[in-house]
Write an enzyme that holds these catalytic residues in place. Structure first.
Site, PDB file in Angstrom:
ATOM      1  N   GLU A  51      67.279  39.704  47.672  1.00 49.95           N
ATOM      2  CA  GLU A  51      67.982  38.959  46.624  1.00 49.95           C
ATOM      3  C   GLU A  51      67.065  38.398  45.533  1.00 49.95           C
ATOM      4  OE1 GLU A  51      70.565  36.040  48.421  1.00 49.95           O
ATOM      5  OE2 GLU A  51      72.056  37.573  48.905  1.00 49.95           O
TER       6      GLU A  51
ATOM      7  N   GLU B 133      74.644  42.386  53.545  1.00 51.52           N
ATOM      8  CA  GLU B 133      75.176  41.058  53.891  1.00 51.52           C
ATOM      9  C   GLU B 133      76.611  40.960  53.407  1.00 51.52           C
ATOM     10  OE1 GLU B 133      72.988  37.541  52.754  1.00 51.52           O
ATOM     11  OE2 GLU B 133      71.043  38.466  53.169  1.00 51.52           O
TER      12      GLU B 133
END
Length: 594
Positions: free
Chosen positions: A415, A505
């Site tokens: 991320e 995720e």
């Protein structure tokens, strides 16, 4: 170059785990005061391996910022006289300096990869030696992961932008081991398939004179000799090879032998799983067969010992993976203990192996952890020094795990900011670093919602698209119909890139035991199941999706804050590994499906 310590016919290791003496050094006085030169004063016992934070019932320990000191004495075996003697630390989070007796012998940056040093000249076989390790948990913009220490009226406060607790200490085993002065120092194994035959390319490095030679012997899992080789590099062919495959962790044993004349100087055993990995359009292929990832993002996080490695939890977690039908997980968000990787090899569990580059995103940090006003990539924040540290973290991860068949994909960051020109310039050379270190596996990074389809400037470098998305949780909260439409719309955009997509995720915080008869009630066990079902409907409609890894396997500890109730509750198991309703729902999908 480094080989993991092991006992062989020519090598011996001594485990240094147990209770070490431990003190905090909040004012950084230890070095100037020469703490390494005597027994630590006012020390408490501290287990190794373990995070130190939760062991003591003391906020000063849990929230400490800066150095801590570990120390113990060790008897060096008398039988090691004339041998090369090495001190090996599997990890020290986030950096360490080590002394043997009064001599400073090594420093290392990076909290999750091993380092070692030849201490032959600093110890005496048959006598005791004192080992002292200063471990520093401080994070800055030039560390991986990044962070910032703020000086406040009430002392130092460590800020960081990753959503898990900054556990620190000696998390994994410490070893003393011995070899002959002439010794093997590294091996790289690459496997291939030729019909029903297995092909094993090996390349051995040795610290030895020109009067030495290398041979290799390959045995199957039953102990039968199936191939031999001469020379430091070569190729072995295994007729009717038993392939390593998901769910079938079959391993051969490659023994490396270093000789001088007829005298055996060194022996080392390298396990080998014969398999291939490649990407073909939207397909992810293992042994040229399409593979669909089912599993989790995980954490090394358990009560009391934090990120300390524990064999009982290792085995139990893999038993739960088997129970639920998972075939894979990602080592989010750092390299896990090599004991975990070894176990995955032996049990046919597929791994996405990730560096500790998490938190390189000030926009995300500002959104979850409060506004902070920093620019991610700049001369004053994440800069060329950070990039060099990041590159070294990639090299060390690949150097450690390159021979593990369970590892099929490198993730070089989680991320990060990826929608800016600065991010593109930062990451472009890091993909080159990964591919130079290992040209045999695909490389990717994990994309965040802040860089949706059409805006990300880093995905162009990736072989596989890894997406973290929380439609129905962080956005469209409680409105799963709207979430499903928005998620599918974005995912169809990514699907047009002609690359495999793994959803690395997706998850919803769930407080165990919280229930509701009303649909769309966030935090309830029912909502977690409904949320996962919605995601699965989207995945099943898009052929380019080749994997689903739920966030998270188990609840885990985070820094304190109003976003978290006793940590991150997105686990389908509680922190002590009790199933929520979602665990049973996933078991029905994964056990009865693909």
């Amino acid at each position: 170059m480094m080989l993991r310590p092991q006992d062989t016919s020519t090598r011996e290791r001594k485990n240094l785990n147990g209770l070490w003496q431990f003190v905090l050094d909040p004012d950084r006085r230890g070095r100037a005061a020469g703490w390494q030169s005597a027994a630590l004063v006012a020390a408490r016992g501290m287990p190794v391996p373990a995070s130190y934070n939760d062991v003591a019932a003391d906020a000063a320990v849990r929230d400490h910022v800066g150095p801590v000191w570990y120390q113990r004495t060790v008897w060096v075996p008398a039988g090691w006289a004339g041998r090369r003697i090495v001190l090996h630390l599997e990890s020290a989070t986030h950096r360490a300096t080590v002394w043997v007796n009064d001599a400073e012998v090594v420093s290392h940056e990076g909290g999750y990869t091993p380092f070692e040093v030849d201490v032959t000249d600093h110890v005496t076989p048959g006598r005791q030696s004192r080992i002292t390790v200063e471990v520093d948990n401080t994070l800055t913009f030039q560390t991986i992961p990044p962070g910032l220490v703020e000086e406040t009226d009430h002392g130092k406060r460590q800020r960081y932008w990753h959503d898990f607790f900054n556990y620190a200490g000696l998390h994994r085993s410490v070893w003393l081991y011995s070899t002959d002065p002439a010794h093997l120092s590294d091996v790289t194994v690459v496997t291939d398939l030729d019909g029903t035959d297995g092909v094993i390319h090996y390349d051995v490095t040795a610290e030895a004179g020109p009067d030495t030679r290398v041979t290799v012997v390959l045995h199957d899992a039953e102990g039968n000799q199936v191939a031999t080789g001469e020379g430091a590099d070569g190729t072995l062919t295994v007729p009717q090879v038993h392939r390593w495959a998901p769910g079938d962790g079959y391993l051969y044993d490659l023994e490396l032998l270093l000789w001088r004349g007829e005298d055996l100087l060194d022996s080392y055993h390298q396990s080998v799983g014969v398999r291939t990995v490649r990407v073909d359009g939207i397909r992810f292929l293992i042994n040229d067969e399409p593979f669909y990832f089912t599993g989790f993002g995980k954490h090394e996080d358990v009560p009391v010992i934090g990120k300390g490695h524990n064999d009982a939890y290792l085995v139990h977690d893999f038993e739960l993976l088997d129970w639920i039908g998972a075939n894979s997980f990602r080592t989010s968000h750092y390299p896990y203990s090599e004991d975990v990787i070894d176990y995955a090899d032996r049990h046919g569990i597929v791994l996405i192996d990730e560096t500790a580059a998490v938190g390189l995103n000030m926009g995300l940090g500002g959104g979850i952890f409060g506004a902070q006003g920093y620019t991610t990539f700049s001369p004053e924040t994440a800069n060329e020094v950070t990039q060099q540290v990041h590159a070294q973290a990639i090299r060390e991860l690949i150097a450690r795990d390159k021979n593990h068949p369970s590892v099929v994909l490198w993730s070089i960051a989680n991320e990060p900011e990826s929608e800016t020109e600065a991010a593109e310039h930062y990451f472009r050379p890091l993909f080159d670093v990964a591919r130079e270190a290992d040209p045999t596996r695909p490389v990717g990074f994990v994309n965040v919602m802040l860089a949706p389809y059409g805006t990300c400037r880093v995905s162009q470098f990736a072989d596989v698209l890894m997406l973290n998305r929380y439609y129905g949780w962080y956005v469209q909260t409680g409105d799963l119909d709207a979430a499903e439409a928005a998620w599918e719309a974005e995912l169809r955009g990514w699907a047009g890139e002609n690359k495999p997509i793994i959803i690395t995720e997706y998850g919803a915080d769930t407080y165990p035991g919280l229930h509701s008869v009303v649909a769309n009630s966030p935090w309830t066990e029912e909502y977690q199941v409904e949320y996962l079902d919605m995601n699965h409907r989207v995945f099943d409609r898009i052929d380019a999706v080749v994997g689903e890894q739920v966030w998270n396997f188990a609840d885990f500890t985070t820094s304190s804050g109003i976003m978290r109730v006793g940590g991150n509750r997105k686990g389908v198991f509680t922190r002590d590994r009790q199933p929520k309703a979602a665990a049973h729902a996933l078991r029905r999908r994964w056990r009865g499906g693909r």
